[in-house]
Design a protein around this motif. Sequence first.
Motif, short mmCIF file in Angstrom:
data_model
loop_
_atom_site.label_atom_id
_atom_site.label_comp_id
_atom_site.label_asym_id
_atom_site.label_seq_id
_atom_site.Cartn_x
_atom_site.Cartn_y
_atom_site.Cartn_z
N LEU A 75 0.83 -1.20 0.00
CA LEU A 75 0.00 0.00 0.00
C LEU A 75 0.87 1.25 0.00
O LEU A 75 0.60 2.20 -0.75
CB LEU A 75 -0.93 -0.01 1.22
N ARG A 76 1.93 1.26 0.79
CA ARG A 76 2.81 2.44 0.87
C ARG A 76 3.41 2.75 -0.48
O ARG A 76 3.59 3.90 -0.84
CB ARG A 76 3.91 2.18 1.92
N GLY A 77 3.74 1.73 -1.28
CA GLY A 77 4.27 1.96 -2.62
C GLY A 77 3.30 2.75 -3.49
O GLY A 77 3.70 3.68 -4.20
N PHE A 78 2.03 2.41 -3.43
CA PHE A 78 1.02 3.14 -4.20
C PHE A 78 0.84 4.56 -3.68
O PHE A 78 0.70 5.51 -4.46
CB PHE A 78 -0.32 2.40 -4.18
N VAL A 79 0.82 4.70 -2.36
CA VAL A 79 0.67 6.04 -1.76
C VAL A 79 1.86 6.91 -2.12
O VAL A 79 1.70 8.09 -2.49
CB VAL A 79 0.49 5.93 -0.23
N ASP A 80 3.06 6.35 -2.05
CA ASP A 80 4.26 7.12 -2.40
C ASP A 80 4.23 7.57 -3.85
O ASP A 80 4.59 8.72 -4.16
CB ASP A 80 5.53 6.31 -2.14
N GLU A 81 3.77 6.71 -4.74
CA GLU A 81 3.67 7.08 -6.16
C GLU A 81 2.64 8.19 -6.35
O GLU A 81 2.85 9.13 -7.12
CB GLU A 81 3.30 5.86 -7.00
N MET A 82 1.52 8.11 -5.65
CA MET A 82 0.50 9.16 -5.74
C MET A 82 1.07 10.49 -5.26
O MET A 82 0.90 11.52 -5.92
CB MET A 82 -0.72 8.78 -4.91
#
Length: 115
Positions: free
Chosen positions: A16-23
């Motif tokens: 989840l953190r990977g997606f949040v970081d990309e956003m």
Amino acid sequence: MMDLELTHDLDWRDYLRGFVDEMERRKAALPTEQNIAQWTRTEFFWQITECHHALSDVLRCVKEINTGHYVPPNLRIDVDSVIYQCIDAHLFLDRVATQLLPLAGGKLPSSWAEL
């Protein structure tokens, strides 16, 4: 469906953190009032679209975490802060698009074919 190997809390949190970081990275790459004159409308639309895609990826991941059979139950509670980040990102995107689009260089396309 997500990889079934993501069974530990840390794996899911990292996922989840990977997606949040990309956003957040895409949000930070959007034009500002200081540099909007350097952007073409095509670049502007492309960046807004990419940011929307990243936001959708986060929401898709949150949905999977909340409905997945292999997700630890205690992780389901922790996605609330991510939902608030998504709301903030959406409101930010709306403001950027509304306020800065008229200031972007170039002419607006007259049809989808010109994009």
